[in-house]
Write a protein that holds these residues in place. Structure first.
Motif, PDB file in Angstrom:
ATOM      1  N   VAL A 199      -4.557  -5.469   8.537  1.00 62.27           N
ATOM      2  CA  VAL A 199      -5.369  -4.437   9.300  1.00 62.27           C
ATOM      3  C   VAL A 199      -6.724  -4.907   9.759  1.00 62.27           C
ATOM      4  O   VAL A 199      -7.410  -5.561   9.011  1.00 62.27           O
ATOM      5  CB  VAL A 199      -5.574  -3.291   8.459  1.00 62.27           C
ATOM      6  CG1 VAL A 199      -6.343  -2.215   9.138  1.00 62.27           C
ATOM      7  CG2 VAL A 199      -4.202  -2.641   8.250  1.00 62.27           C
ATOM      8  N   CYS A 200      -7.001  -4.795  10.954  1.00 62.37           N
ATOM      9  CA  CYS A 200      -8.226  -5.252  11.686  1.00 62.37           C
ATOM     10  C   CYS A 200      -9.044  -3.982  12.234  1.00 62.37           C
ATOM     11  O   CYS A 200      -8.373  -3.223  12.854  1.00 62.37           O
ATOM     12  CB  CYS A 200      -8.327  -6.457  12.514  1.00 62.37           C
ATOM     13  SG  CYS A 200      -7.470  -7.969  11.866  1.00 62.37           S
ATOM     14  N   VAL A 224      -7.139  -7.028   6.672  1.00 60.06           N
ATOM     15  CA  VAL A 224      -7.002  -6.550   5.256  1.00 60.06           C
ATOM     16  C   VAL A 224      -5.415  -6.402   5.068  1.00 60.06           C
ATOM     17  O   VAL A 224      -4.780  -5.679   5.567  1.00 60.06           O
ATOM     18  CB  VAL A 224      -7.962  -5.503   5.325  1.00 60.06           C
ATOM     19  CG1 VAL A 224      -7.570  -4.509   4.016  1.00 60.06           C
ATOM     20  CG2 VAL A 224      -9.311  -5.758   5.475  1.00 60.06           C
ATOM     21  N   SER A 225      -5.033  -6.763   3.970  1.00 58.85           N
ATOM     22  CA  SER A 225      -3.729  -6.559   3.319  1.00 58.85           C
ATOM     23  C   SER A 225      -3.822  -6.389   1.891  1.00 58.85           C
ATOM     24  O   SER A 225      -4.562  -7.078   1.204  1.00 58.85           O
ATOM     25  CB  SER A 225      -2.724  -7.639   3.528  1.00 58.85           C
ATOM     26  OG  SER A 225      -2.652  -7.865   4.975  1.00 58.85           O
ATOM     27  N   PHE A 226      -3.148  -4.972   1.497  1.00 57.18           N
ATOM     28  CA  PHE A 226      -2.825  -4.816  -0.023  1.00 57.18           C
ATOM     29  C   PHE A 226      -1.965  -3.634  -0.171  1.00 57.18           C
ATOM     30  O   PHE A 226      -1.555  -3.155   0.889  1.00 57.18           O
ATOM     31  CB  PHE A 226      -4.367  -4.275  -0.657  1.00 57.18           C
ATOM     32  CG  PHE A 226      -4.940  -3.093  -0.015  1.00 57.18           C
ATOM     33  CD1 PHE A 226      -4.528  -1.756  -0.344  1.00 57.18           C
ATOM     34  CD2 PHE A 226      -6.096  -3.340   0.802  1.00 57.18           C
ATOM     35  CE1 PHE A 226      -5.135  -0.811   0.276  1.00 57.18           C
ATOM     36  CE2 PHE A 226      -6.671  -2.134   1.533  1.00 57.18           C
ATOM     37  CZ  PHE A 226      -6.054  -0.872   1.134  1.00 57.18           C
ATOM     38  N   GLU A 227      -1.426  -3.289  -1.524  1.00 55.09           N
ATOM     39  CA  GLU A 227      -0.520  -2.197  -1.856  1.00 55.09           C
ATOM     40  C   GLU A 227      -1.168  -1.634  -2.864  1.00 55.09           C
ATOM     41  O   GLU A 227      -1.889  -2.311  -3.759  1.00 55.09           O
ATOM     42  CB  GLU A 227       0.743  -2.802  -1.992  1.00 55.09           C
ATOM     43  CG  GLU A 227       1.482  -3.723  -0.691  1.00 55.09           C
ATOM     44  CD  GLU A 227       3.024  -4.038  -1.038  1.00 55.09           C
ATOM     45  OE1 GLU A 227       3.085  -4.109  -2.310  1.00 55.09           O
ATOM     46  OE2 GLU A 227       3.570  -4.045  -0.112  1.00 55.09           O
ATOM     47  N   GLY A 258      -2.690  -4.290  13.271  1.00 55.44           N
ATOM     48  CA  GLY A 258      -2.138  -4.161  11.892  1.00 55.44           C
ATOM     49  C   GLY A 258      -1.542  -3.051  11.804  1.00 55.44           C
ATOM     50  O   GLY A 258      -1.118  -1.909  12.647  1.00 55.44           O
ATOM     51  N   LYS A 259      -1.054  -2.846  10.344  1.00 52.94           N
ATOM     52  CA  LYS A 259      -0.092  -1.571  10.092  1.00 52.94           C
ATOM     53  C   LYS A 259      -0.554  -0.925   9.033  1.00 52.94           C
ATOM     54  O   LYS A 259      -0.864  -1.377   7.819  1.00 52.94           O
ATOM     55  CB  LYS A 259       1.284  -2.116   9.697  1.00 52.94           C
ATOM     56  CG  LYS A 259       2.319  -0.943   9.719  1.00 52.94           C
ATOM     57  CD  LYS A 259       3.732  -1.590   9.620  1.00 52.94           C
ATOM     58  CE  LYS A 259       4.390  -1.868  11.013  1.00 52.94           C
ATOM     59  NZ  LYS A 259       5.594  -2.183  10.815  1.00 52.94           N
ATOM     60  N   GLY A 266       5.873   6.024   3.041  1.00 54.63           N
ATOM     61  CA  GLY A 266       6.777   5.869   4.158  1.00 54.63           C
ATOM     62  C   GLY A 266       6.670   6.085   5.615  1.00 54.63           C
ATOM     63  O   GLY A 266       7.397   5.911   6.258  1.00 54.63           O
ATOM     64  N   GLU A 267       5.139   6.652   5.816  1.00 55.92           N
ATOM     65  CA  GLU A 267       4.841   6.909   7.013  1.00 55.92           C
ATOM     66  C   GLU A 267       4.041   5.997   7.693  1.00 55.92           C
ATOM     67  O   GLU A 267       3.059   5.534   6.954  1.00 55.92           O
ATOM     68  CB  GLU A 267       4.396   8.315   7.287  1.00 55.92           C
ATOM     69  CG  GLU A 267       5.461   9.429   6.968  1.00 55.92           C
ATOM     70  CD  GLU A 267       4.996  10.976   7.431  1.00 55.92           C
ATOM     71  OE1 GLU A 267       5.532  11.272   8.655  1.00 55.92           O
ATOM     72  OE2 GLU A 267       4.125  11.464   6.766  1.00 55.92           O
ATOM     73  N   THR A 268       4.000   5.475   9.058  1.00 58.32           N
ATOM     74  CA  THR A 268       3.156   4.538   9.543  1.00 58.32           C
ATOM     75  C   THR A 268       1.947   5.287  10.100  1.00 58.32           C
ATOM     76  O   THR A 268       2.053   5.745  11.406  1.00 58.32           O
ATOM     77  CB  THR A 268       3.816   3.652  10.596  1.00 58.32           C
ATOM     78  OG1 THR A 268       5.040   3.284   9.848  1.00 58.32           O
ATOM     79  CG2 THR A 268       2.923   2.535  10.957  1.00 58.32           C
TER      80      THR A 268
END
Length: 237
Positions: A13-14, A30-33, A66-67, A72-74
């Motif tokens: 994500v940017c 940025v990426s994480f869960e 990014g996403k 479950g919803e984008t």
């Protein structure tokens, strides 16, 4: 790619801002869960990009690349109307400053939030749970800072949201009161199974979290899991 167990996913994500001729990356790939029911602390110094990340997750801001996925919803694909619904129904917000309506009582402030929701919780019940049983008819000016923040948390919880987002929730409070508010948030996560995300610059709070995401200069520099989070009353800073 998002894992099957993730409740929240950020995928590269940017978010950019234009400052004159310069493009600033407030969030830089940025990426994480985050798993469902986790207490997550997003940690970093002032200006690191923490609030930008929180605002994008909360639907108050959009990403440029990014996403972003919640349950479950984008979220990053939502249009303006769907984002409004998302903010209204799915997200509870707690800010540093309480954002209460001054001419409404504690109960009325909480009812205000529950009126716009699909499946709200009872305002009196939630105020009882945050320790304000005897203060429901008081106006914000008649409440201490800690009590006002409890009303703010009750208002967020009354929406029965999927996720609770807290932006420096103890920033305006003294040490003892701040600890009580954090204790309430930790309890909300543990007893209600609510996914709670707290952003802070206070690294001592990392010990109370299930997951700690460290951010600096708009980038995730570390993600750590705590096997044994510590109750906040045992943490000193």
């Amino acid at each position: 790619m998002a894992s099957d167990t993730a409740f929240v996913t950020f995928e590269n994500v940017c978010k950019y801002y234009q400052m004159g001729d310069t493009r600033i990356a407030a969030a830089d790939h940025v990426s994480f869960e985050i798993a469902k029911g986790e207490f997550c602390v997003i940690l970093g110094p002032s200006g690191a990009g923490k609030t930008t990340v929180l605002n994008m997750l909360g639907g108050m801001d959009t990403c440029d690349e990014g996403k972003i996925i919640l349950d479950g919803e984008t979220v990053s694909d939502f249009d303006a109307r769907r984002l409004t619904e998302y903010r209204r129904y799915d997200v509870g917000f707690v800010f540093q400053f309480y954002n209460l309506v001054q001419n409404l009582t504690a109960r009325e402030n909480v009812e205000l939030a529950s009126e716009i929701c699909k499946d709200p919780l009872d305002a009196d019940l939630v105020l009882d749970e945050v320790g304000l049983k005897d203060r429901k008819n008081n106006f914000p000016a008649q409440l201490s800072g800690g009590e006002q923040q409890r009303v703010s948390i009750a208002r967020a919880l009354a929406k029965n949201p999927k996720i609770l987002l807290c932006d420096e929730p103890t920033g305006a409070l003294d040490y003892k009161t701040g600890k009580q508010v954090l204790e309430l948030l930790q309890e909300t996560c543990r007893k209600k199974g609510r996914t709670v995300i707290v952003i802070t610059h206070n690294s001592a709070l990392a010990a109370m979290a299930d997951r700690v995401i460290r951010i600096n200069s708009g980038r995730v520099i570390d993600v750590a899991l705590n096997k044994d989070p510590i109750p906040v009353e045992r943490i000193e800073w």
